[in-house]
Design an enzyme around this catalytic site. Sequence first.
Site, PDB file in Angstrom:
ATOM      1  N   GLY A 235      64.263  70.832  76.524  1.00  0.00           N
ATOM      2  CA  GLY A 235      63.876  71.793  77.515  1.00  0.00           C
ATOM      3  C   GLY A 235      65.245  72.345  78.260  1.00  0.00           C
ATOM      4  N   GLY A 279      67.431  69.109  71.265  1.00  0.00           N
ATOM      5  CA  GLY A 279      67.818  70.077  69.983  1.00  0.00           C
ATOM      6  C   GLY A 279      68.769  71.208  70.333  1.00  0.00           C
ATOM      7  N   ARG A 280      68.082  72.174  70.936  1.00  0.00           N
ATOM      8  CA  ARG A 280      68.729  73.530  71.286  1.00  0.00           C
ATOM      9  C   ARG A 280      69.942  73.413  72.028  1.00  0.00           C
ATOM     10  NH1 ARG A 280      65.252  77.878  71.983  1.00  0.00           N
ATOM     11  NH2 ARG A 280      63.535  76.691  72.400  1.00  0.00           N
ATOM     12  N   ARG A 315      63.547  84.082  65.117  1.00  0.00           N
ATOM     13  CA  ARG A 315      63.153  84.305  66.502  1.00  0.00           C
ATOM     14  C   ARG A 315      63.171  85.455  67.116  1.00  0.00           C
ATOM     15  NH1 ARG A 315      66.095  82.624  70.156  1.00  0.00           N
ATOM     16  NH2 ARG A 315      64.688  81.527  71.523  1.00  0.00           N
ATOM     17  N   CYS A 346      59.339  93.648  54.726  1.00  0.00           N
ATOM     18  CA  CYS A 346      58.605  94.928  54.670  1.00  0.00           C
ATOM     19  C   CYS A 346      57.598  94.611  56.056  1.00  0.00           C
ATOM     20  CB  CYS A 346      57.447  94.750  53.593  1.00  0.00           C
ATOM     21  SG  CYS A 346      58.356  95.539  51.965  1.00  0.00           S
TER      22      CYS A 346
END
Length: 419
Positions: A235, A279-280, A315, A346
């Site tokens: 977070g 992680g982020r 994302r 596409c």
Amino acid sequence: MKRPFVTLEQLQEIVKQYPTPFHLYDEKGIRETARGLYRAFSWNPGFKEYFAVKATPNPQILKLLREEGCGVDCSSLTELMMSQRCGFAGDEIMFSSNDTPAEEFQLAAELGATINLDDISHIDFLRNTIGYIPKKISCRYNPGGTFTLGESKEGFQVMDNPGEAKYGLTRPQMTQAFRRLKELGAEEFGIHAFLASNTISNEYYPALAAILFRTAVELKEETGCHITFINLSGGVGVPYRPDQPANDIAVIGEGVRRAYEEILVPAGMGDVSLCTELGRFMLAPHGHLVTQVLHEKRTYKDYIGVDACASNLMRPAIYGAYHHITVMGKEDLPCDHKYDVTGALCENSDKFAIDRMLPEIDIGDLLVIHDTGAHGHAMGYQYNGRLRSAEVLLCEDGSTRLIRRAETPEDYFATAIWE
């Protein structure tokens, strides 16, 4: 202003060896972030970062983080298998899963991982699956409702809706679960919670910590269980936009320390170890998606077509997420042209940027799409037969190393049944 961690001259040499598109990671930045995190929580002797494998499931990245003292947080069978092959074992692995198949609990138990249960019904499911309850175990807590931090010093309001999340136990269930686990032989207990995603606020982690610390004190009083660790989860975010302030992990660590000393220490719980799964925060800023301009199309808008697509970075297509773009070699030129930067899928959502003001772009220019080190390559897919790209590590000495080759058509065809 965001600046790439690589120069145009470096990139021009790298693309001679590795065709675009590819994800490029910065070893120096990754190591510095890991060391900064450990410094920020050095006041807690048992602190450990369990890197969220789902963010960047590359063996070389995981091994690099292990060298910096990190463990891994796994959420699937293959993540457990990858972590095992990278040398992680026992207390180095946290297994946080939901809707979990039996075979995943079995492998987690075999590896000695700390299992983090997502639902009260999983207690008996785990016991029936592996034949016992581990002496050390954790439960994921969901306080429900809406989590609002309010206006922070950075002027950013944090708000999320835990009550709509599929994860975790209610507060009454936490008490029931701890009592049941204790009856079944558990001796060390942990608490985990995740209340908001990608927060740009030094106040989020201390606020989350205070909630978990108070809950831990209550649970100890209600159940007599020995709570030995608290997992603050993820977070803590990164500034995807150039005008956003970056989190200061030292300030965050100090805020958590104050809450620890105000809540846990007076309750006789000063032995509780803390852990995180960032992680982020750990990886996103240290990854670039490198792509080359193939076409410019002028119709109702001005479109820049690149050789990457949403298969390389989902994302923006699925969340409308902002990722900053640098036109290499033109970092200091005025952003006086409006473009949509698109890929070849596409799908009309296959756009890395919409109405983005950038310097004038020419065919052949190299673009760097920032902050793709987490949830970038990991979320890749093969729609339209567009294959997942290579991953390259920019080493501390300036050299590069291929850490995942690009997929080939043969990889794409390998699982098909032809006869």
